[in-house]
Design a protein around this motif. Structure first.
Motif, mmCIF file in Angstrom:
data_model
loop_
_atom_site.group_PDB
_atom_site.id
_atom_site.type_symbol
_atom_site.label_atom_id
_atom_site.label_comp_id
_atom_site.label_asym_id
_atom_site.label_seq_id
_atom_site.Cartn_x
_atom_site.Cartn_y
_atom_site.Cartn_z
ATOM 1 N N PHE A 82 39.573 38.217 44.614
ATOM 2 C CA PHE A 82 39.757 37.262 43.524
ATOM 3 C C PHE A 82 41.142 37.416 42.883
ATOM 4 O O PHE A 82 41.852 36.436 42.666
ATOM 5 C CB PHE A 82 38.669 37.459 42.466
ATOM 6 C CG PHE A 82 38.998 36.821 41.147
ATOM 7 C CD1 PHE A 82 38.865 35.448 40.971
ATOM 8 C CD2 PHE A 82 39.458 37.597 40.072
ATOM 9 C CE1 PHE A 82 39.189 34.851 39.750
ATOM 10 C CE2 PHE A 82 39.785 37.014 38.865
ATOM 11 C CZ PHE A 82 39.638 35.636 38.701
ATOM 12 N N ALA A 83 41.504 38.672 42.557
ATOM 13 C CA ALA A 83 42.774 38.912 41.872
ATOM 14 C C ALA A 83 43.954 38.433 42.702
ATOM 15 O O ALA A 83 44.877 37.789 42.186
ATOM 16 C CB ALA A 83 42.913 40.401 41.545
ATOM 17 N N VAL A 84 43.936 38.721 44.002
ATOM 18 C CA VAL A 84 45.063 38.349 44.863
ATOM 19 C C VAL A 84 45.114 36.839 45.073
ATOM 20 O O VAL A 84 46.173 36.214 44.952
ATOM 21 C CB VAL A 84 44.971 39.093 46.208
ATOM 22 C CG1 VAL A 84 45.999 38.556 47.194
ATOM 23 C CG2 VAL A 84 45.175 40.591 45.997
ATOM 24 N N ARG A 85 43.984 36.250 45.404
ATOM 25 C CA ARG A 85 43.975 34.807 45.684
ATOM 26 C C ARG A 85 44.278 33.984 44.432
ATOM 27 O O ARG A 85 44.836 32.900 44.517
ATOM 28 C CB ARG A 85 42.632 34.396 46.288
ATOM 29 C CG ARG A 85 42.395 34.995 47.664
ATOM 30 C CD ARG A 85 41.087 34.485 48.271
ATOM 31 N NE ARG A 85 41.151 33.062 48.557
ATOM 32 C CZ ARG A 85 41.652 32.540 49.671
ATOM 33 N NH1 ARG A 85 42.173 33.332 50.593
ATOM 34 N NH2 ARG A 85 41.661 31.247 49.861
ATOM 35 N N ARG A 86 43.896 34.509 43.273
ATOM 36 C CA ARG A 86 44.101 33.747 42.040
ATOM 37 C C ARG A 86 45.529 33.881 41.509
ATOM 38 O O ARG A 86 46.105 32.925 40.988
ATOM 39 C CB ARG A 86 43.112 34.235 40.971
ATOM 40 C CG ARG A 86 43.276 33.596 39.604
ATOM 41 C CD ARG A 86 42.891 32.111 39.641
ATOM 42 N NE ARG A 86 42.964 31.522 38.329
ATOM 43 C CZ ARG A 86 44.076 31.101 37.737
ATOM 44 N NH1 ARG A 86 45.238 31.220 38.373
ATOM 45 N NH2 ARG A 86 44.043 30.570 36.530
#
Length: 579
Positions: free
Chosen positions: A136-140
């Motif tokens: 989530f953190a990377v894709r967001r």
């Protein structure tokens, strides 16, 4: 001005991602300060602020490097972040259990363990959620930037890290907060790599103390062990090291433990000379090494073939020496190391697996404690008329929750919360019943006579209270000490010292005192029957040593170049061998 605008815009390109990724490290630092008992509010604020800055800059440096290399795969970046979080998790767990961070010492202890707990649904759920968080953190928040921007970000992060390294304001805190807060500062991979690459310490083997070392030894009251006159001729000596034993599991020290759960242990304190000891190590090999040698630098002891060992003294005085354990005898090469310490036999799980009477009772870390005690009683019966020293290392109370399956063995159950399912409190309640069973076996076989000496203690404490936190509130310092008792047919009337500075270093001198055998001049400890002797505790951690005396506490980095520190570092590396 244009250059500064470029510098700061590059530095904050991935600010949201870096802030989010830094949160676990901040939690680690906060928990570490709590575990290390840092109480000054200013130290907390300063340490957390600096850790946030360091973590942000370190992760930014790594991310900008990936950008410079043209790395744009978000799944790969999520995997890298996941690996980093696992390293942080390892640090968190080790701080929870051992009050120390992840480093070379614990990398060495990963072999040979039972890791079935990793399949527990709670662990699996945590690992899955952690990975999803990374995704989530990377894709967001991750956006592949230009190499020019990445270069600016790398320069900015490197400058911040260099400034922190050169001008660390935490060094201005009061002692020992200055060191303990700095100790938690490096990111997990940096700390672990530094520990692995650190120069190997060298033992100083001497037959005559250098004048400077002799002066330091006198200051800290070491190298002066002596007999108290309590000793007599025992021909059967049994040393019981209960795995992960802590005073917090005894009702005597913790009223929240049900009386029935620790009745056997509490009776030892009521009937026999007993006390609690400060520990100077936090794992089995290290704990036993300190106990055998009365020397605080466990690693130097076992890496140099135990220059000092009370076991070897017993062997030299005609005792047959044997080490029995439920776990693998070759765990961390302990079968080889303990032979060097003076044990003629090292018997463990591999041996029991070939015995029809014992093989069915092997599971998890090894043979059940009850069966280990039964074999010990048989072993002693076969050597009834010989001088024998037997060490027993149990296993059923191993962290994280103690033995789950007792393989059909029955116990008196404790009707109280936390005792109906696998927990450490339940494991200790059952271990107490096994100890009582052993004492009864010895009596039945005629082995509990006036020639028998039993010493009972732990190899190291257990700090983690999960999932039974309610049993250990409010926290008391005595919870982290290990019980120690001396059992004889007719209880000795002389008490053991209750000095708060009594430690594992005092076990070897105490056993030799009880046997009226000569004390090696290189022992750091003193007999526990010596009431008024000044004591010092040297607790050697991964990269520093904590020295505790009646005058206070010092924290000294093992790589310190200060002259005052060097005197203590030379002392703890010194093995004074008999002339």
């Amino acid at each position: 001005m244009k250059t500064l605008r470029f510098f700061f815009s590059a530095f904050f390109t991935h600010a949201k991602l870096l802030l989010l990724a830094s949160l676990p490290a901040l939690a680690l630092t906060a928990f570490g300060l709590y575990q290390l008992e840092v109480t000054a509010p200013g130290a907390w604020v300063a340490a957390l602020g600096m850790r946030a800055l360091v973590e942000f800059a370190f992760l930014g440096l790594c991310l900008s490097l990936l950008n410079l290399l043209g790395f744009k795969n978000k799944w790969g970046l999520a995997g890298a972040l996941y690996a980093y979080y696992l390293a942080t998790t390892a640090d968190f767990v080790l701080l929870w259990y051992f009050k120390e961070r992840f480093g070379a010492k614990y990398l060495d202890t990963l072999q040979g363990g039972d890791y079935d707990f990793l399949t527990d649904w709670r662990i699996v759920s945590y690992l899955v959620l952690l990975f999803l968080f990374c995704v989530f953190a990377v894709r967001r928040f991750f956006q592949a930037g230009r190499r020019r921007t990445a270069a600016g970000q790398m320069a900015g992060c490197a400058l911040v890290l260099a400034a922190v390294y050169l001008f660390n304001p935490l060094q201005g805190l009061s002692k020992p907060n200055d060191f303990l807060t700095t100790y938690l500062l490096p990111p997990s991979p940096v700390y672990t790599l530094r520990a692995v690459l650190a120069p190997v310490p060298q033992a100083l083997r001497v037959k005559q103390l250098p004048p400077a070392t002799a002066q330091t030894a006198k200051k800290y009251h070491v190298f002066s062990a002596r007999n108290s006159g309590i000793g007599k001729e025992y021909t059967r000596v049994i040393f019981i090291a209960t795995e992960s034993l802590s005073a917090k599991y005894l009702h005597r020290f913790n009223p929240l433990i049900p009386p029935a759960a620790s009745a056997v242990y509490d009776r030892l304190f009521d009937v026999y000379p007993a006390t609690t000891l400060h520990t100077v190590t936090l794992s089995t090999l290290y704990g036993l090494s300190v106990i055998f040698s009365s020397h605080p630098y466990a690693r130097l002891s076992y890496e140099n073939g135990y220059p000092l060992s009370f076991v070897r003294v017993l062997k030299e005085h005609g005792f047959h020496t044997a080490f029995l354990r439920g776990a693998h005898e070759d765990y961390m090469d302990e079968n080889i190391l303990f032979h060097q310490a003076g044990f003629e036999e090292v018997i463990g799980r591999n041996f029991f697996a070939k015995q029809a009477a014992y093989a069915p009772f092997i599971d998890w870390w090894g043979l059940t404690d009850r069966k280990l005690y039964e074999y010990a009683a048989e072993y002693l019966a076969r050597r009834k008329n010989e001088k024998t020293f037997l060490t027993l290392l149990t296993v059923d109370t191993h962290v994280p929750l103690g033995r789950a399956d007792y393989l059909g063995q029955e116990y008196e159950e404790i009707a109280a919360p936390f005792y109906a399912v696998p927990t450490m409190p339940r494991a200790y309640a059952r271990a107490g019943q096994d100890l009582q069973h052993f004492l009864q076996l010895l009596e039945q076989k005629g082995l509990l006579d006036d020639k028998t000496l039993i010493v009972w203690t732990g190899d190291h404490p257990s700090f983690s209270n999960t999932p039974t936190n309610a049993l250990f509130k409010p926290y008391q310092r005595v919870f982290d000490r290990i019980p120690f008792a001396v059992l004889t047919q007719t209880p000795l009337q002389r008490p053991l010292t209750q000095d708060g500075l009594a430690s594992q270093l005092d076990i070897a001198p105490t056993i030799l005192d009880l046997l009226h055998l000569p004390q090696p001049q290189g022992f750091f400890g003193h007999s526990l029957f010596e009431q008024a002797v000044p004591r010092s505790i040297f607790d050697v951690k991964e990269d520093y040593v904590v020295v505790t005396t009646a005058d206070g506490l010092q924290v000294i980095p093992l790589n310190s170049s200060k002259k005052a520190d060097q005197a203590v570092l030379d002392l703890i590396r010194t093995f004074w061998i008999e002339d």
